[in-house]
Design a protein around this motif. Sequence first.
Motif, PDB file in Angstrom:
ATOM      1  N   GLN A  18     -53.026 -19.553  45.068  1.00  0.00           N
ATOM      2  CA  GLN A  18     -52.298 -20.710  44.560  1.00  0.00           C
ATOM      3  C   GLN A  18     -51.187 -20.314  43.591  1.00  0.00           C
ATOM      4  OE1 GLN A  18     -55.489 -22.973  42.830  1.00  0.00           O
ATOM      5  NE2 GLN A  18     -56.000 -24.014  44.742  1.00  0.00           N
ATOM      6  N   ALA A  19     -51.326 -19.148  42.987  1.00  0.00           N
ATOM      7  CA  ALA A  19     -50.370 -18.730  41.972  1.00  0.00           C
ATOM      8  C   ALA A  19     -49.012 -18.394  42.583  1.00  0.00           C
ATOM      9  CB  ALA A  19     -50.906 -17.524  41.217  1.00  0.00           C
ATOM     10  N   LYS A  20     -47.976 -18.694  41.840  1.00  0.00           N
ATOM     11  CA  LYS A  20     -46.623 -18.319  42.232  1.00  0.00           C
ATOM     12  C   LYS A  20     -46.066 -17.486  41.085  1.00  0.00           C
ATOM     13  CE  LYS A  20     -42.097 -20.187  43.523  1.00  0.00           C
ATOM     14  NZ  LYS A  20     -41.264 -21.419  43.623  1.00  0.00           N
ATOM     15  N   MET A  21     -46.331 -16.197  41.157  1.00  0.00           N
ATOM     16  CA  MET A  21     -45.956 -15.324  40.060  1.00  0.00           C
ATOM     17  C   MET A  21     -44.458 -15.007  40.099  1.00  0.00           C
ATOM     18  SD  MET A  21     -48.948 -15.295  38.886  1.00  0.00           S
ATOM     19  CE  MET A  21     -48.515 -14.361  37.415  1.00  0.00           C
ATOM     20  N   VAL A  22     -43.867 -15.046  38.927  1.00  0.00           N
ATOM     21  CA  VAL A  22     -42.446 -14.715  38.772  1.00  0.00           C
ATOM     22  C   VAL A  22     -42.346 -13.500  37.859  1.00  0.00           C
ATOM     23  CG1 VAL A  22     -40.204 -15.489  37.909  1.00  0.00           C
ATOM     24  CG2 VAL A  22     -41.724 -17.105  39.075  1.00  0.00           C
ATOM     25  N   ASN A  42     -46.488 -17.523  35.643  1.00  0.00           N
ATOM     26  CA  ASN A  42     -46.995 -18.171  36.842  1.00  0.00           C
ATOM     27  C   ASN A  42     -46.268 -19.506  36.990  1.00  0.00           C
ATOM     28  OD1 ASN A  42     -48.411 -19.509  38.839  1.00  0.00           O
ATOM     29  ND2 ASN A  42     -50.440 -19.024  38.022  1.00  0.00           N
ATOM     30  N   ASP A  43     -45.397 -19.602  37.959  1.00  0.00           N
ATOM     31  CA  ASP A  43     -44.557 -20.790  38.117  1.00  0.00           C
ATOM     32  C   ASP A  43     -45.325 -21.992  38.666  1.00  0.00           C
ATOM     33  OD1 ASP A  43     -41.955 -21.904  37.781  1.00  0.00           O
ATOM     34  OD2 ASP A  43     -41.657 -21.854  39.950  1.00  0.00           O
ATOM     35  N   SER A  44     -46.566 -21.765  39.114  1.00  0.00           N
ATOM     36  CA  SER A  44     -47.362 -22.885  39.631  1.00  0.00           C
ATOM     37  C   SER A  44     -48.057 -23.650  38.504  1.00  0.00           C
ATOM     38  CB  SER A  44     -48.395 -22.383  40.638  1.00  0.00           C
ATOM     39  OG  SER A  44     -49.370 -21.588  40.007  1.00  0.00           O
ATOM     40  N   LYS A  46     -47.907 -25.923  35.434  1.00  0.00           N
ATOM     41  CA  LYS A  46     -46.938 -26.903  34.950  1.00  0.00           C
ATOM     42  C   LYS A  46     -47.106 -27.162  33.448  1.00  0.00           C
ATOM     43  CE  LYS A  46     -45.503 -27.120  39.115  1.00  0.00           C
ATOM     44  NZ  LYS A  46     -44.284 -26.352  39.462  1.00  0.00           N
ATOM     45  N   GLN A  74     -50.775 -13.352  34.500  1.00  0.00           N
ATOM     46  CA  GLN A  74     -51.925 -13.679  35.331  1.00  0.00           C
ATOM     47  C   GLN A  74     -52.999 -14.423  34.544  1.00  0.00           C
ATOM     48  OE1 GLN A  74     -52.769  -9.721  36.682  1.00  0.00           O
ATOM     49  NE2 GLN A  74     -51.250  -9.813  38.334  1.00  0.00           N
TER      50      GLN A  74
END
Length: 269
Positions: A18-22, A42-44, A46, A74
């Motif tokens: 589920q994570a969207k790491m930047v 983590n862009d996921s 909010k 993380q």
Amino acid sequence: MIKIAGIVITIGMVLAAQAKMVFKDYEYKIDTTTFKGFVAYNDSLKGKLPGVLVVHEWWGLNDFSKTQAKRLAQMGYVALAVDMYGNGKNTTDMSVAAKLAAGVRGTPLMRQRVAAGFAELKHFDNVDSNRMAAIGFCFGGTGVLELAYSGAKAKGVVSFHGGLFSVKPEDAPNIKAKILVLHGADDPNVKADTIAHFQDALRKAGADWQMVYFGNAVHAFTNPAAGNDKSKGMAYNPLAAQRSWKDMEIFLHDIFAENVVVPVSTQNQ
């Protein structure tokens, strides 16, 4: 744990999916000099997140420091690994590192550059400016103490095997940050009288501080690149590295008083 089509899927695997790491480079300026940092988050996730500054060893901003920023991301934090030398300078040569560090450590530039990085992180759109901290390694451990002594509005700072200089009497009333010092019990670079003066100054300042010693650990115990020869005064100790990171995790959770995503601790990659 979930079993689908004979495959075991753990909660950690679900969170990772589920994570969207930047992970990206980040340039900023102090006066006319360009500094090249590194951002991880983590862009996921909010909303506003706690921010953690990472201050590098005397080698400069390298892969080790960037890895620590990734590990913090993380965990659910926004991490900024700062550049203390400008233009992304780093080295693997000890004599060069010593010269680079000497140009900053013990001068007003140390406090100025850590504060500038802290200010950059504070203004990130996804950072809660009321929940910020800083961690530093070796040279960087000294840097985060400078940040605390400057009166910066950090919830806390963490020094991993850093140089331990005493707070000056004029700075003592300014300390707002809680202080965690993670120290190799056999570190030859920090003498017993230096530690005694450091602790005494913090007591007199009325600071909220704690210091954890790790047996059989010398300087640079968190970094695999330090090798394993303790006789050199610098060596990696995987157990001390793991335990110190866990101590930091607990400290950050405490000062932010927030449930963040905390995976099982891993040793440095």
